[in-house]
Write a protein that holds these residues in place. Structure first.
Motif, PDB file in Angstrom:
ATOM      1  N   ASN A 160       0.871  -1.075  -0.261  1.00 32.79           N
ATOM      2  CA  ASN A 160       0.015   0.167   0.087  1.00 32.79           C
ATOM      3  C   ASN A 160       0.912   1.204  -0.128  1.00 32.79           C
ATOM      4  O   ASN A 160       1.620   1.665   0.922  1.00 32.79           O
ATOM      5  CB  ASN A 160      -0.822   0.054   1.151  1.00 32.79           C
ATOM      6  N   TRP A 161       0.874   1.921  -1.175  1.00 35.39           N
ATOM      7  CA  TRP A 161       1.885   3.027  -1.495  1.00 35.39           C
ATOM      8  C   TRP A 161       1.291   4.184  -0.461  1.00 35.39           C
ATOM      9  O   TRP A 161       2.351   4.704   0.259  1.00 35.39           O
ATOM     10  CB  TRP A 161       1.947   3.453  -2.556  1.00 35.39           C
ATOM     11  N   ILE A 162       0.203   4.265  -0.311  1.00 32.82           N
ATOM     12  CA  ILE A 162      -0.089   5.742   0.453  1.00 32.82           C
ATOM     13  C   ILE A 162       0.248   5.458   1.882  1.00 32.82           C
ATOM     14  O   ILE A 162       0.616   6.431   2.663  1.00 32.82           O
ATOM     15  CB  ILE A 162      -1.491   5.879   0.419  1.00 32.82           C
ATOM     16  N   GLU A 163      -0.161   4.169   2.523  1.00 34.43           N
ATOM     17  CA  GLU A 163       0.205   4.063   3.681  1.00 34.43           C
ATOM     18  C   GLU A 163       1.717   4.032   4.140  1.00 34.43           C
ATOM     19  O   GLU A 163       2.160   4.621   5.166  1.00 34.43           O
ATOM     20  CB  GLU A 163      -0.247   2.616   4.164  1.00 34.43           C
ATOM     21  N   ILE A 164       2.570   3.593   3.191  1.00 32.85           N
ATOM     22  CA  ILE A 164       3.948   3.677   3.295  1.00 32.85           C
ATOM     23  C   ILE A 164       4.457   4.808   3.268  1.00 32.85           C
ATOM     24  O   ILE A 164       5.168   5.252   4.210  1.00 32.85           O
ATOM     25  CB  ILE A 164       4.583   2.889   2.246  1.00 32.85           C
ATOM     26  N   LYS A 165       4.140   5.670   2.269  1.00 36.54           N
ATOM     27  CA  LYS A 165       4.596   7.195   2.278  1.00 36.54           C
ATOM     28  C   LYS A 165       4.166   7.935   3.587  1.00 36.54           C
ATOM     29  O   LYS A 165       4.981   8.554   3.840  1.00 36.54           O
ATOM     30  CB  LYS A 165       3.940   7.709   1.027  1.00 36.54           C
ATOM     31  N   ASN A 166       2.855   7.849   3.954  1.00 38.79           N
ATOM     32  CA  ASN A 166       2.503   8.647   5.203  1.00 38.79           C
ATOM     33  C   ASN A 166       3.473   8.175   6.632  1.00 38.79           C
ATOM     34  O   ASN A 166       3.897   9.131   7.308  1.00 38.79           O
ATOM     35  CB  ASN A 166       1.001   8.307   5.566  1.00 38.79           C
ATOM     36  N   PHE A 167       3.525   6.871   6.467  1.00 38.44           N
ATOM     37  CA  PHE A 167       4.436   6.356   7.531  1.00 38.44           C
ATOM     38  C   PHE A 167       5.832   6.613   7.554  1.00 38.44           C
ATOM     39  O   PHE A 167       6.161   7.078   8.760  1.00 38.44           O
ATOM     40  CB  PHE A 167       4.263   4.493   7.429  1.00 38.44           C
ATOM     41  N   ILE A 168       6.518   6.563   6.428  1.00 41.59           N
ATOM     42  CA  ILE A 168       7.870   6.905   6.526  1.00 41.59           C
ATOM     43  C   ILE A 168       8.060   8.543   6.608  1.00 41.59           C
ATOM     44  O   ILE A 168       9.032   9.022   7.351  1.00 41.59           O
ATOM     45  CB  ILE A 168       8.126   6.663   4.961  1.00 41.59           C
ATOM     46  N   ASN A 169       6.892   9.374   6.397  1.00 38.54           N
ATOM     47  CA  ASN A 169       6.982  10.803   6.423  1.00 38.54           C
ATOM     48  C   ASN A 169       6.958  11.005   8.200  1.00 38.54           C
ATOM     49  O   ASN A 169       7.817  11.852   8.642  1.00 38.54           O
ATOM     50  CB  ASN A 169       5.865  11.615   6.063  1.00 38.54           C
ATOM     51  N   GLU A 170       6.243  10.322   8.841  1.00 39.57           N
ATOM     52  CA  GLU A 170       6.109  10.567  10.207  1.00 39.57           C
ATOM     53  C   GLU A 170       7.587   9.969  10.900  1.00 39.57           C
ATOM     54  O   GLU A 170       7.955  10.567  11.800  1.00 39.57           O
ATOM     55  CB  GLU A 170       4.962   9.594  10.691  1.00 39.57           C
ATOM     56  N   LEU A 171       7.948   8.880  10.458  1.00 38.25           N
ATOM     57  CA  LEU A 171       9.368   8.575  10.988  1.00 38.25           C
ATOM     58  C   LEU A 171      10.404   9.288  10.813  1.00 38.25           C
ATOM     59  O   LEU A 171      11.296   9.731  11.573  1.00 38.25           O
ATOM     60  CB  LEU A 171       9.458   6.936  10.361  1.00 38.25           C
ATOM     61  N   ILE A 172      10.475   9.876   9.521  1.00 43.57           N
ATOM     62  CA  ILE A 172      11.531  10.807   9.004  1.00 43.57           C
ATOM     63  C   ILE A 172      11.463  12.145  10.063  1.00 43.57           C
ATOM     64  O   ILE A 172      12.244  12.860  10.400  1.00 43.57           O
ATOM     65  CB  ILE A 172      11.558  11.055   7.613  1.00 43.57           C
ATOM     66  N   LYS A 173      10.247  12.547  10.327  1.00 46.54           N
ATOM     67  CA  LYS A 173      10.003  13.777  10.982  1.00 46.54           C
ATOM     68  C   LYS A 173      10.566  13.591  12.283  1.00 46.54           C
ATOM     69  O   LYS A 173      11.230  14.500  12.838  1.00 46.54           O
ATOM     70  CB  LYS A 173       8.261  14.157  11.003  1.00 46.54           C
ATOM     71  N   GLU A 174      10.196  12.367  13.061  1.00 45.37           N
ATOM     72  CA  GLU A 174      10.648  12.121  14.268  1.00 45.37           C
ATOM     73  C   GLU A 174      12.251  12.071  14.363  1.00 45.37           C
ATOM     74  O   GLU A 174      12.985  12.594  15.252  1.00 45.37           O
ATOM     75  CB  GLU A 174      10.123  10.914  14.849  1.00 45.37           C
ATOM     76  N   ILE A 175      12.721  11.385  13.415  1.00 42.42           N
ATOM     77  CA  ILE A 175      14.209  11.382  13.056  1.00 42.42           C
ATOM     78  C   ILE A 175      15.132  12.539  13.196  1.00 42.42           C
ATOM     79  O   ILE A 175      16.066  12.830  13.723  1.00 42.42           O
ATOM     80  CB  ILE A 175      14.335  10.173  11.928  1.00 42.42           C
ATOM     81  N   ASN A 176      14.681  13.327  12.335  1.00 44.82           N
ATOM     82  CA  ASN A 176      15.230  14.589  12.356  1.00 44.82           C
ATOM     83  C   ASN A 176      15.122  15.623  13.296  1.00 44.82           C
ATOM     84  O   ASN A 176      15.555  16.627  13.142  1.00 44.82           O
ATOM     85  CB  ASN A 176      14.574  15.189  11.152  1.00 44.82           C
ATOM     86  N   LEU A 177      14.351  15.505  14.405  1.00 47.21           N
ATOM     87  CA  LEU A 177      14.299  16.188  15.489  1.00 47.21           C
ATOM     88  C   LEU A 177      15.495  15.859  16.599  1.00 47.21           C
ATOM     89  O   LEU A 177      15.547  16.808  17.108  1.00 47.21           O
ATOM     90  CB  LEU A 177      12.992  15.702  16.274  1.00 47.21           C
ATOM     91  N   VAL A 178      16.111  14.959  16.295  1.00 49.01           N
ATOM     92  CA  VAL A 178      17.352  14.626  17.199  1.00 49.01           C
ATOM     93  C   VAL A 178      18.643  15.076  16.474  1.00 49.01           C
ATOM     94  O   VAL A 178      18.589  15.275  15.387  1.00 49.01           O
ATOM     95  CB  VAL A 178      17.221  13.112  17.562  1.00 49.01           C
TER      96      VAL A 178
END
Length: 346
Positions: free
Chosen positions: A328-346
């Motif tokens: 599911n491309w949409i689910e993957i894209k949204n999920f990756i965006n949330e993870l990247i956002k969190e990773i870039n906060l540190v």
């Protein structure tokens, strides 16, 4: 050997069990509900009709021994619930079955796989013959050693269709069953080369290594080339049954060779883009309960254990499911965006 003899009358067996043994050790048991063995005078053949249960699925099995050709046997095996069937024609039988050739045709999910076999004593060699999966060419070869049992095979697939595989209710229900287990005596090593992926925006090609040993499935050094931006490598990767639950666990290394294309692929906002070359993490997923957690994570070889709590919270809030989200491309894209956002906060 009983197939070579003409029975004096029809033989019927109801509600019994077949035991497959290696010397005094039982390898597998198949319950049967009905078996008929008789001689067809018109066709001059011995025929066996059998139905029973194998691997929690009903099956129908027919065998025909032709007396016009003493060195030929045909059989047909069907698993209706899986839309799966096997047809085999065995010829050139010598030395009481210690040596023979055969052509096996397997039909499943609209695909047809044909295999030529050559058996000599305890060694079986096989080679594909004009086989197709989802209208894509499939080539493979390998061998099976029966004492002790060991399977080795190389498979080449032109296009891998994640969606068709993950939408197979029979496959998924058995994978998630509390009875799911690989027999401890089934040892194998299978190498699958995938040249391309069907309608997939992430994966370009890959090498999929499957090793079964001591009741576990391992996918060590499985490698996928990603479109335009990098690759992903799975190590210490296993699939196994633990107290009736199907568990997937793996070390995952994501190499990002082109970070700009990586961010563009997942449509990550510019404000969340940070130069990242490697993401290494350990993932554990309970496929039976649809729960997933990250056990360890490193960004560019630096420990980021402080991220674990927030990353797992994101995973749980999104109800991330490996078997469903993979296609599911949409689910993957949204999920990756949330993870990247969190990773870039540190």
């Amino acid at each position: 050997s009983n197939l070579k003899k003409k029975p004096s009358k029809k033989i019927i067996i109801k509600k019994s069990k077949f035991f497959f043994k290696d010397k005094d050790k039982t390898i597998v048991i198949f319950p049967i509900s009905h078996l008929i063995f008789n001689h067809n005078k018109k066709n001059h053949t011995n025929e066996v009709k059998l139905n029973g249960l194998a691997f929690n699925s009903k099956f129908y099995f027919n065998i025909v021994k032709e007396f016009k050709d003493e060195k030929k046997i045909n059989f047909n095996l069907k698993f209706p619930s899986a839309n799966l069937s096997f047809k085999n024609s065995i010829t050139n039988i010598k030395n009481g079955g210690e040596k023979f050739k055969s052509l096996l045709t397997v039909n499943f999910l609209g695909s047809e796989v044909k295999t030529e076999f050559n058996y000599d004593k305890n060694l079986l060699k096989f080679l594909s013959k004009k086989s197709k999966i989802s209208n894509n060419d499939l080539k493979y070869s390998g061998l099976i050693n029966f004492k002790p049992f060991y399977l080795e095979s190389d498979i080449n697939i032109e296009k891998w269709n994640w969606v068709k595989i993950l939408n197979n209710d029979y496959l998924i229900s058995n994978l998630l069953s509390s009875d799911f287990a690989i027999h401890k005596n089934f040892n194998s090593k299978i190498k699958i080369k995938i040249n391309s992926f069907f309608k997939n925006k992430i994966f370009k090609s890959g090498n999929f290594n499957i090793v079964t040993q001591n009741g576990k499935i391992k996918f060590d050094n499985t490698y996928f080339e990603l479109k335009d931006f990098g690759n992903v490598i799975f190590t210490d990767c296993t699939l196994f049954n633990l107290q009736g639950l199907t568990i997937f666990k793996s070390n995952v290394l994501l190499n990002i060779n082109k970070s700009k294309k990586f961010y563009n692929a997942f449509q990550v906002p510019i404000s969340n883009r940070k130069e990242i070359k490697k993401i290494n993490f350990v993932i554990k997923s309970n496929l039976s309960s649809n729960t997933t957690e990250i056990l360890d994570i490193k960004i560019d070889s630096k420990d980021k254990k402080g991220l674990l709590e927030n990353l797992n919270m994101i995973i749980n809030n999104n109800e991330f499911k490996i078997l469903e989200n993979t296609s599911n491309w949409i689910e993957i894209k949204n999920f990756i965006n949330e993870l990247i956002k969190e990773i870039n906060l540190v």
